[in-house]
Enzyme design. Structure first.
Site, short mmCIF file in Angstrom:
data_model
loop_
_atom_site.label_atom_id
_atom_site.label_comp_id
_atom_site.label_asym_id
_atom_site.label_seq_id
_atom_site.Cartn_x
_atom_site.Cartn_y
_atom_site.Cartn_z
NE ARG A 89 -3.74 2.10 2.21
CZ ARG A 89 -4.75 2.68 3.75
NH1 ARG A 89 -3.86 2.30 4.74
NH2 ARG A 89 -5.31 3.63 2.64
CG HIS A 93 -1.94 5.17 -0.12
ND1 HIS A 93 -1.97 6.10 0.93
CD2 HIS A 93 -2.31 4.45 -0.52
CE1 HIS A 93 -3.16 5.66 1.25
NE2 HIS A 93 -3.58 4.77 0.66
CG ASN A 121 -1.15 9.18 2.62
OD1 ASN A 121 -1.21 8.25 1.89
ND2 ASN A 121 -0.41 10.38 2.57
CG HIS A 223 -8.18 -3.66 -2.23
ND1 HIS A 223 -8.98 -3.02 -2.25
CD2 HIS A 223 -7.26 -2.98 -1.35
CE1 HIS A 223 -8.62 -1.53 -1.93
NE2 HIS A 223 -7.55 -1.54 -1.54
C1 HEM Z 1 -9.00 1.49 -6.28
C2 HEM Z 1 -8.14 2.86 -5.82
C3 HEM Z 1 -8.44 1.73 -4.35
C4 HEM Z 1 -8.52 2.72 -3.02
C5 HEM Z 1 -9.91 3.46 -2.98
C6 HEM Z 1 -8.35 2.12 -2.04
C7 HEM Z 1 -8.48 2.06 -0.78
C8 HEM Z 1 -7.91 1.60 0.65
C9 HEM Z 1 -8.72 2.04 2.19
C10 HEM Z 1 -9.61 2.62 2.96
C11 HEM Z 1 -7.69 1.09 2.21
C12 HEM Z 1 -8.20 0.67 4.21
C13 HEM Z 1 -7.58 1.63 4.87
C14 HEM Z 1 -7.92 1.67 6.22
O1 HEM Z 1 -9.26 1.77 6.65
O2 HEM Z 1 -6.97 1.33 6.83
C15 HEM Z 1 -6.72 0.03 1.53
C16 HEM Z 1 -6.22 -1.18 2.33
C17 HEM Z 1 -5.43 -1.40 1.74
N1 HEM Z 1 -4.90 -1.43 -0.23
FE1 HEM Z 1 -6.02 -0.28 -1.16
N2 HEM Z 1 -7.00 1.41 -2.33
C18 HEM Z 1 -7.13 1.24 -3.54
C19 HEM Z 1 -6.34 1.22 -4.40
C20 HEM Z 1 -5.56 -0.15 -4.57
C21 HEM Z 1 -4.12 -0.66 -4.55
C22 HEM Z 1 -3.66 0.04 -6.00
C23 HEM Z 1 -3.40 -1.14 -4.42
C24 HEM Z 1 -1.51 -2.22 -4.75
C25 HEM Z 1 -2.00 -2.21 -5.50
C26 HEM Z 1 -4.02 -0.83 -2.76
C27 HEM Z 1 -4.04 -1.82 -1.26
C28 HEM Z 1 -4.19 -1.66 -0.58
C29 HEM Z 1 -3.49 -2.71 0.38
C30 HEM Z 1 -1.95 -4.12 0.73
C31 HEM Z 1 -4.14 -2.79 2.15
C32 HEM Z 1 -4.35 -2.91 3.15
C33 HEM Z 1 -3.04 -2.48 4.33
C34 HEM Z 1 -2.64 -2.65 5.36
O3 HEM Z 1 -3.16 -3.66 5.26
O4 HEM Z 1 -1.32 -1.99 5.54
N3 HEM Z 1 -4.74 -0.60 -2.39
N4 HEM Z 1 -6.95 0.62 0.43
#
Ligand code: HEM
Length: 378
Positions: A89, A93, A121, A223
């Site tokens: 992530r 970002h 962030n 995800h």
């Molecule tokens: C397409 C639009 C995307 C949106 C709207 C989005 C949104 C989010 C949100 C809201 C979270 C959770 C934050 C929280 O509540 O703690 C999250 C977690 C995550 N996102 Fe996305 N994301 C997107 C794209 C991506 C992309 C492109 C990747 C990587 C290629 C990614 C990888 C991750 C990962 C691995 C997590 C988990 C992080 C953790 O466990 O620390 N996301 N994302």
């Protein structure tokens, strides 16, 4: 006479056989030689490498760079599988805001809140930031000095996090330089889509950075690992349940998030939360996607066939994920004399002047001064 007829019949049959063989061979040749479709398919598997980046960038100055990152990530993931999600992530970002320049790693300044303080962030994992600095220290010791940029470390650590949790590996073009300037909060908010976004607005954001619908669906497959806070999706639970959500999934989520604003976290991929696989897409087909931005990929007719394809074939998802990550990893990269190689990933190098949005690294200043001197005939 009869013999002569027999001979000519044999000759004719031979000629016909030969003709058939020639035709079959030609058809086979055509099949194995790359036609247009094949070429396009193969090119999709090798996105163009951005100017200034190369696969062997550190070959001479830090030949073990990639294996040092890989070993570190392997150990870290063994101790805490969640760090893989955190690192993946972090790279996303970084790249979506101001390009892959490690600006997200810069701590805020005395002049106001920095990129890290922007709402999306705030939920980045502290352990992922710490890991990047640890890796940088190891690289500094091994390669004597600031050789490998923080933005390259981010790209490599994300790649290795995916591979270490069961996902594909892919070659990462290297040679990014780090920005001495972090992005504004406004840049972060417009660069990173909200989890409440539907496909048209997701595509609009991605279009600005030259990514398309296939990239959107494949990258959202990130995800398949990691966690999310209730506040990122509880608009789908309260006041009324989102009708696109599977009812038994909904009641499970309500156990973790019993009221709006609950401070708790749940897994992004309900089937295999720590494994990088294609189950994320199966969740979407079963209407068990966590965010609107996930589930809408299946609801929307434009992206639905791509979701179905990856739900059917993990191999197709893995292939495209590698391609889309390489594309994402090259968004607006700084190369050559631009930016700097940070000595500490959390702070710009001492002596760097940052002036009204212009970034002056000492080498850039030197280049500009030298060019001016040359023009003036010094
Ligand atoms: C397409 C639009 C995307 C949106 C709207 C989005 C949104 C989010 C949100 C809201 C979270 C959770 C934050 C929280 O509540 O703690 C999250 C977690 C995550 N996102 Fe996305 N994301 C997107 C794209 C991506 C992309 C492109 C990747 C990587 C290629 C990614 C990888 C991750 C990962 C691995 C997590 C988990 C992080 C953790 O466990 O620390 N996301 N994302």
């Amino acid at each position: 006479m009869a013999r002569a007829r027999l001979t000519s019949a044999l000759v004719l049959a031979g000629a016909a056989l030969l003709a058939v063989l020639v035709l079959v061979a030609a058809a086979e040749r055509q099949e194995s030689s790359p036609g247009n479709d094949d070429l396009m398919k193969r090119q999709r598997h090798h996105p163009p490498v951005a100017r200034g980046l190369s696969f062997d960038f550190y070959k001479r100055r830090c030949p073990r760079a990639e294996s040092i990152v890989r070993d570190y990530v392997r150990d870290a993931v063994r101790k805490d599988a969640g760090i893989a999600a955190g690192l993946l992530r972090l790279h996303f970002h970084d790249c979506f805001v101001q390009g892959c320049d490690a600006s997200v790693l810069l701590d805020g300044s005395a002049t106001g809140p920095g990129e890290q303080q922007a709402p999306p962030n705030l939920t980045l994992r502290p352990s992922a930031f710490a890991a990047i600095n640890d890796i940088r220290d190891r690289l500094e010791r091994e390669c004597r000095g600031a050789v490998v940029s923080c933005s390259d470390i981010l790209a490599l650590a994300a790649r290795d996090s995916v591979a270490e949790t069961g996902g594909p590996s892919y070659r990462v073009p290297l040679g990014r330089r780090d920005s001495p300037r972090f992005a504004t909060q406004q840049d972060v908010l417009s660069g990173l889509p909200a989890p409440t976004s539907t496909v048209p607005s997701l595509l609009a954001v991605l279009r600005n950075i030259n990514l398309d619908a296939t990239d959107l669906v494949a990258l959202s497959g990130g995800h398949t690992v990691g966690l999310a806070h209730c506040t990122s999706f509880d608009g789908r639970l309260f006041p009324r349940p989102d009708p696109t959500m599977n009812p038994s999934f909904l009641s499970k989520l309500k156990q973790t998030c019993p009221a709006k604003g609950t401070d708790a976290r749940t897994v992004l991929d309900v089937r295999t939360p720590n494994a990088f696989d294609n189950k994320y897409y199966i969740n979407l087909v079963k209407r068990e996607g966590l965010f609107v931005s996930d589930q809408d990929l299946y609801t929307n007719a434009a992206t639905r066939p791509i979701v179905e394809r990856y739900a059917r074939s993990q191999r197709e998802f893995f292939d495209q994920f590698g391609v889309s990550m390489v594309k994402m990893g090259q968004i607006r990269v700084l190369t050559g004399d631009q930016g700097q190689v940070r000595r500490n990933c959390s702070a710009r190098n001492p002596g760097t002047r940052v002036h009204e949005g212009l970034q002056w690294s000492s080498s850039l200043v030197q280049t500009v001064v030298e060019a001016a001197a040359e023009r003036l005939g010094f």
